[in-house]
Design a protein around this motif. Structure first.
Motif, short mmCIF file in Angstrom:
data_model
loop_
_atom_site.label_atom_id
_atom_site.label_comp_id
_atom_site.label_asym_id
_atom_site.label_seq_id
_atom_site.Cartn_x
_atom_site.Cartn_y
_atom_site.Cartn_z
N ALA A 47 0.68 -1.77 -0.24
CA ALA A 47 0.05 0.01 -0.27
C ALA A 47 1.01 0.95 -0.30
O ALA A 47 0.58 2.60 -0.22
CB ALA A 47 -1.01 -0.71 1.35
N THR A 287 -9.42 4.29 -0.77
CA THR A 287 -8.63 2.68 -0.94
C THR A 287 -8.53 1.56 0.15
O THR A 287 -8.62 2.32 1.78
CB THR A 287 -6.44 3.35 -0.78
OG1 THR A 287 -6.33 1.98 -1.29
CG2 THR A 287 -6.25 3.81 0.07
N GLN A 288 -9.07 0.69 0.12
CA GLN A 288 -8.98 -0.61 0.58
C GLN A 288 -9.83 0.23 2.63
O GLN A 288 -10.12 -0.26 3.29
CB GLN A 288 -7.74 -0.59 1.78
CG GLN A 288 -6.84 -1.43 0.97
CD GLN A 288 -5.79 -1.37 1.82
OE1 GLN A 288 -5.34 -1.94 2.39
NE2 GLN A 288 -4.31 -1.02 1.01
#
Length: 385
Positions: A47, A287-288
């Protein structure tokens, strides 16, 4: 503000050893807001590697960030064309060719002088009396501030590091940082006439020759000192400590089964001298499952990514035979450390082999405490030979 889950930490315990907490974060909340730090931490290697390159979202331009406020806006705090232009301007100083043809011989000469001075003592603190002057003398040459004593180089570097990590806002730390940056400015001013008359490959000289504005020159010299003194110092002392506490690893190098370069790369992965890099969120992003909003503060936790269980076979073990290729010790993307080649040369090609060759029977002579999470290294390493 980000909707990241909240993760509480003990700041003192985190400073003493961040790795247990970071391991929990990777498992429980790999992207989490830490109120004690006032930032959202990204802790997994992939990440970090992916998002550091998204400069349109995670911007290095931080007008209110501690580094910019205290040291001026250096190239590390710029993105895109502005960053690329200054990086190009300094390349003649830090290129692999210049490191090989100019700096390596100077590193060797200075390191030899340091070791010859301490060898008759039979015992010393490796951090204070060996790693500090080796790093300081190398940085004097590369910056062009040959008028600064290595002791002052170390002092001003530590003062800026402390200032940039002063998230608690301690006024004494801030005042000391200002004193350190004033010292650097005075030493720059004193060197300008000589370098204008006789340019050389040093950082100050090549930026003058490139025509960079004086405020950019000053800021980038301070950047080089903040990153070019403490981190090599900590890596030299830390890597020696790692080998002395892992004699099987030292034997691999001595027997020719492994290299000093492997030692350095694995140490920088295992105990990252630079554990974090801050970013400012420039536009909405998700994100995520975590949403970020403009002006959120994000910490890319390099030290955590370098121990990611999903990437490294033995993440918590110092093992110079394991593949540390995916390590992000020098960052990733456009802000990959410009001084990486110089650091590898100074530490792996010069300091480590010369220390072990010059000080026969080198061994630990006491405990070696470590500290820090944004920047981490041994506070002292008592040794004898």
């Amino acid at each position: 503000m980000s909707n990241a889950p909240m993760f509480e930490i003990d700041p003192q315990a985190f400073w003493q050893d961040p790795y247990p907490t970071l391991k929990r974060m990777r498992a429980e909340a790999p992207i989490a807001y830490v109120p004690q730090l006032g930032a959202t931490l990204i802790t997994r290697r992939d990440a970090i590697f992916e998002n550091e390159k998204k400069i349109e979202v995670f911007s290095s331009d931080q007008p209110d960030g501690l580094m910019t406020v205290l040291m001026g806006q250096n190239m590390m705090r710029k993105d895109g064309a502005d960053h690329a232009a200054e990086r190009k301007a300094i390349f003649p100083t830090v290129s692999p060719k210049t490191v090989r043809d100019v700096w390596k011989a100077q590193f060797e000469a200075a390191t030899r002088d340091v070791l010859e001075r301490v060898r008759p003592l039979g015992a010393t603190d490796l951090v204070a009396e060996i790693a500090r002057p080796i790093s300081g003398e190398a940085l004097k040459a590369m910056t062009g501030l040959t008028n600064m004593a290595w002791q002052e180089m170390d002092r001003v570097s530590q003062g800026m590091i402390d200032g940039c990590a002063n998230y608690a806002g301690d006024p004494k730390v801030e005042a000391h940082c200002h004193d350190c940056t004033a010292s650097i400015d005075a030493h720059i001013d004193a060197r300008l006439p000589a370098l204008r008359a006789a340019p050389d490959p040093s950082l100050l000289s090549v930026m003058l020759e490139a025509g960079l504005p004086m405020e950019a020159i000053r800021a980038n010299v301070k950047l080089a000192i903040s990153g070019g003194q403490n981190e090599p110092r900590d890596a030299i002392a830390g890597a020696v400590w790692a080998l002395l506490t892992h004699p099987d690893q030292l034997a691999l190098v001595r027997d020719g089964a492994a290299t000093w370069q492997q030692v350095f790369e694995e140490y920088a992965r295992w105990i990252s001298p630079i554990g974090m890099s801050p970013r400012r969120v420039a536009q909405p992003y998700e994100t995520q499952g975590v949403r970020f909003e403009p002006e959120d503060r994000v910490f890319l936790m390099f030290g955590s990514g370098n121990r990611d269980e999903a990437v490294f076979a033995r993440p918590d073990v110092f093992d110079i035979t394991q593949d540390c290729g995916p390590a992000i010790s020098f960052g990733a993307g456009p802000h990959f450390c410009a001084g990486a080649w110089a650091a590898r040369c100074l530490i792996a090609e010069v300091a480590l082999p010369m220390i072990f060759d010059t000080l026969p029977g080198l061994h630990l002579d006491g405990a070696a405490p470590f500290g820090g999470w944004a920047f981490r290294g041994p506070l002292r390493v008592p040794v004898a030979w």
